[in-house]
Write an enzyme that holds these catalytic residues in place. Structure first.
Site, mmCIF file in Angstrom:
data_model
loop_
_atom_site.group_PDB
_atom_site.id
_atom_site.type_symbol
_atom_site.label_atom_id
_atom_site.label_comp_id
_atom_site.label_asym_id
_atom_site.label_seq_id
_atom_site.Cartn_x
_atom_site.Cartn_y
_atom_site.Cartn_z
ATOM 1 N N LYS A 52 39.138 2.939 -2.498
ATOM 2 C CA LYS A 52 39.241 3.871 -1.370
ATOM 3 C C LYS A 52 40.670 4.398 -1.267
ATOM 4 C CE LYS A 52 35.315 1.786 0.904
ATOM 5 N NZ LYS A 52 34.722 0.885 1.889
ATOM 6 N N GLN A 96 36.454 -2.873 6.541
ATOM 7 C CA GLN A 96 35.655 -3.256 5.372
ATOM 8 C C GLN A 96 34.729 -4.429 5.736
ATOM 9 O OE1 GLN A 96 35.583 -1.556 2.533
ATOM 10 N NE2 GLN A 96 34.112 -2.925 1.568
ATOM 11 N N ASP A 119 32.896 5.684 8.671
ATOM 12 C CA ASP A 119 31.806 4.964 7.996
ATOM 13 C C ASP A 119 30.433 5.347 8.568
ATOM 14 O OD1 ASP A 119 32.155 3.224 5.836
ATOM 15 O OD2 ASP A 119 33.086 1.672 7.077
#
Ligand code: GUN
Length: 280
Positions: A52, A96, A119
């Site tokens: 990322k 995460q 997200d």
């Protein structure tokens, strides 16, 4: 023989588009910044987080990495998320997953400001998707829609079967296919007659988490088959939920593993970061 859907090439296209948009925003004095939080040092998570960061660097998006120790308390993590919510410089916040067992993932996700939820996991984002309002969409299913569209595979009016009902893939995938006017069925571990159901699918999305489970006898000839699974086989080689060698001769189009759905997830995260900076 099926057309191979090249996720690597399509992801590169999407990232190049994001890079151009980031440049244009910079010319208007708008910079983009993604905060990535990892708790603990799970090796798989570290690989994802690194990828990322690399994609951000490529696209001209600043990334702030927060690597917190395993022992971090949920309260400490929530304090950090709230600080980032209030930081005008930060456009996107990504925590995460998975988080360590002593944390409640939902409680943490619910703390992220919906306008920074790149997200697409916050209930606000999920609700917006289900009632057709603008909002962030979970990156993997959003990436699958791009794979289909950019491979000229029409969704409207097609029989779409999604195997898997997770919050991150299966459920948002079903909502997105519905938004594109597909006729959608969601199958899962308790579904009866899975093979017969799959054989009706013009578009089959497989996110069941079982290595090479889907074989040629599950496929309607000419169907588009999208494989979300990623596993290591007995020879330590990567494989998906679909038995590629068996399905490829029957399908009309198919994603490989690796190089299919995987690269799209990060590309769509970049897309969501650009949208966050634009305020949409
Ligand atoms: N862990 C595995 N996939 C994902 C993802 O897409 N987002 C986050 N935050 N964590 C993950």
């Amino acid at each position: 023989m099926a057309k191979l859907i090249d996720g690597k090439a399509i992801a590169a296209q999407v990232k190049d588009e994001c890079r151009r948009q980031a440049e244009q925003l910079k010319e208007q004095g708008i910079s983009i910044c993604l905060a990535v939080i990892q708790v603990g040092s799970d090796p798989a998570s570290s690989v994802y987080v690194n990828n990322k960061k690399k994609a951000c660097a490529y696209c001209g998006i600043e990334s702030l990495a927060y690597e917190l120790p395993e022992e971090t308390t949920q309260e400490e993590l929530i304090v950090l998320v709230k600080k980032l919510n209030n930081d005008q410089r930060v456009n996107g916040i990504l925590v995460q997953l998975p988080l360590p067992d002593h944390m409640d993932e939902n409680a943490v996700i619910h703390t992220i400001a919906p306008e920074k939820d790149v997200d697409g996991f916050h209930p606000w984002s999920v609700g917006a998707l289900s009632i057709g309002l603008p909002g962030f969409v979970s990156c993997t299913p959003a990436g699958i829609i791009q794979l289909l569209k950019r491979s000229d595979i029409a969704i409207e009016g097609k029989q779409c079967v999604v195997i898997g009902r997770s919050n991150i893939v299966g459920k948002p995938m079903a909502m997105l296919l519905l938004r594109e006017n597909g006729t959608v069925t969601v199958a899962h571990s308790r579904t009866k007659n899975l093979r017969e159901l799959c054989r009706q699918a013009d578009i089959l999305i497989v996110a069941m988490g079982k290595p090479r489970f889907i074989t040629a006898d599950y496929i309607k000839p000419g169907a588009a088959v999208i494989d979300v699974g990623i596993h290591r086989n007995e020879n330590n080689k990567l494989c998906g939920d679909v038995d590629f060698d068996s399905v490829e001769p029957v399908a009309g189009a198919i994603t490989p593993v690796p190089g299919g759905v995987g690269p799209m997830t990060i590309a769509m995260l970049m897309h969501n970061c650009v949208c966050a900076a634009k305020g949409i």
